[in-house]
Design an enzyme around this catalytic site. Structure first.
Site, short mmCIF file in Angstrom:
data_model
loop_
_atom_site.label_atom_id
_atom_site.label_comp_id
_atom_site.label_asym_id
_atom_site.label_seq_id
_atom_site.Cartn_x
_atom_site.Cartn_y
_atom_site.Cartn_z
CG HIS A 62 6.63 -2.38 9.21
ND1 HIS A 62 6.00 -3.51 8.75
CD2 HIS A 62 6.09 -1.36 8.49
CE1 HIS A 62 5.12 -3.20 7.81
NE2 HIS A 62 5.16 -1.90 7.64
N GLY A 69 2.55 4.73 0.57
CA GLY A 69 1.20 5.19 0.31
C GLY A 69 0.90 5.46 -1.15
CB THR A 100 0.37 -0.12 -1.39
OG1 THR A 100 0.07 -0.07 -0.01
CG2 THR A 100 -0.86 -0.56 -2.17
CG HIS A 225 0.07 -4.21 9.70
ND1 HIS A 225 0.92 -3.23 10.14
CD2 HIS A 225 0.26 -4.29 8.35
CE1 HIS A 225 1.61 -2.75 9.11
NE2 HIS A 225 1.24 -3.38 8.02
CG ASP A 276 3.07 0.87 8.94
OD1 ASP A 276 3.87 0.89 7.97
OD2 ASP A 276 1.86 0.61 8.82
ZN ZN Z 1 1.71 -2.87 6.07
#
Ligand code: ZN
Length: 378
Positions: A62, A69, A100, A225, A276
């Site tokens: 990941h 962002g 996102t 997560h 992440d």
């Molecule tokens: Zn995520």
């Protein structure tokens, strides 16, 4: 060809002190090396690893390779990753993804970055798609992307239980998982869907429903997560026992969260840890207002493995970033020290500092320093 002599080898199983012979990009032999072979290895290519720990290079499933962002505005877009950042954190295989922002960030840009990192020495794959469902793809469908683009091994990160998600129905998720699964069958790839789980109360309920009511193959589900809070971690422990893969995003408490996952009855064989990295780390207040933002890094991934080793044993801790991840991603040549496996190798000293690293037989770290060539980040 080079011979690593005298290291304590974790494959990730504890093999004790054995020699490891590398030819080109593969591990050729483990254990006593025949004297005919020794004669073929020049003196300079024997690596003295007395007192060092040898383990597989880590997989990080990941990574926001081109950054991520944008929460709070364009000024918060995060930067992409440099190969030496991964190398210095012991990571030799990465999976890149979008989050996102699937508009200004594109899968084609992600693919180009992944190819660049591969040319510099890492092994790279990507997920197609982003937070939203229906999923934006390069071709018409997820199956197209998996068949046509070698590096696409699944879909992600698809957001659930998060106010930034597209609020997908479980029916929509079932269709998506089915497409990824069929793409996997046609190509021999993992065909997983990697789910970003937010902090909303629904937690992993939709993934439970996919397994219980829609009969999707549990191993196609890979949720990340999961250590946001104890309730979510407990839910993930239950999901792991149904055969889904679950993933902790590394932070300074990850070693404690791993121990908690075990206490909660989670299936350690289905657990992985990721970074992440290069994603944004926004913080929100109760009302959902953005209160701060930071950038994730792979250093927690590296450090927490050794801390977790103190709690659950080094073999088990290493599996979370090597063999388990390779199984979740259907990469049998990765995450193990085994004859025929890729020569992704770390040598670590007593202080848990990375001394040497090879990725597909090419040295990326020497005496604790990056020796990666190429790119603009030297
Ligand atoms: Zn995520």
């Amino acid at each position: 060809m080079f011979l690593i002599k005298g290291a304590h080898v974790f494959a990730p199983a504890d093999l004790g002190v054995v020699d490891v012979l590398v030819e080109s990009d593969r591990i050729l032999h483990i254990g006593e090396v025949d004297h005919h072979v020794i004669q073929r290895v020049p003196e300079a290519e024997v690596v003295n690893a007395d007192g060092l720990t040898l383990c597989p290079g880590f997989l990080d499933p990941h990574v926001h390779l081109i950054g991520g962002g944008g929460e709070g505005g364009f000024e918060n877009r995060t930067p992409g990753i440099a190969v030496k950042e991964s190398a210095l954190c012991g990571v030799t295989t990465v999976v890149g993804l979008l989050g996102t922002d699937g508009v200004s960030r594109t899968t084609v840009d992600l693919l180009a970055k992944a190819r660049g990192l591969e040319a510099q020495g890492l092994t790279t794959y990507i997920f197609t798609g982003n937070y939203r469902v229906p999923t934006r793809t390069v071709g018409e469908t997820v199956i197209d992307d998996m068949v046509v683009i070698d590096k696409v091994i699944g879909v992600g990160e698809v957001a659930i239980a998060d106010n930034r998600s597209s609020c997908p129905t479980t029916q929509e998720l079932a269709r998506l998982v089915s497409d990824a699964h069929v793409g996997g069958l046609l190509t021999g790839k993992a065909g997983v869907v990697h789910f970003h789980v937010g902090k909303e109360v629904a937690k992993l309920s939709q993934l439970h429903e996919l397994i219980d009511a829609f009969d999707v193959p549990a191993h196609s589900l890979y949720a990340t997560h999961i250590s946001r809070n104890d309730d979510l971690l407990r839910d993930a422990a239950a999901l792991s026992n149904k055969g889904a893969f679950v993933d902790i995003t590394a932070d300074e408490n990850t070693h404690a969260d791993i121990a908690k996952f075990v206490e909660m009855g989670g299936n350690l064989a289905q657990l992985t840890v990721s970074s992440d990295s290069n994603g944004s780390l926004p913080t929100f207040d109760e009302a959902g207002n953005l209160t701060g933002i930071d950038v994730a890094h792979q250093n927690h991934l590296y450090n927490q493995v050794w801390c977790a080793g103190d709690a659950i044993g080094l073999e088990n801790a290493l599996r979370l970033v090597t063999a388990n991840t390779a199984r979740a991603l259907a990469l049998p040549h990765k995450g193990r020290i085994e004859e025929g496996a890729d020569a992704d190798i770390l040598l670590v000293d007593d202080n848990r500092d990375l001394v040497h690293e090879w990725a597909r037989g090419k040295q990326l770290v020497k005496d604790g320093k990056s020796v990666v060539k190429g790119g603009f980040d030297e």
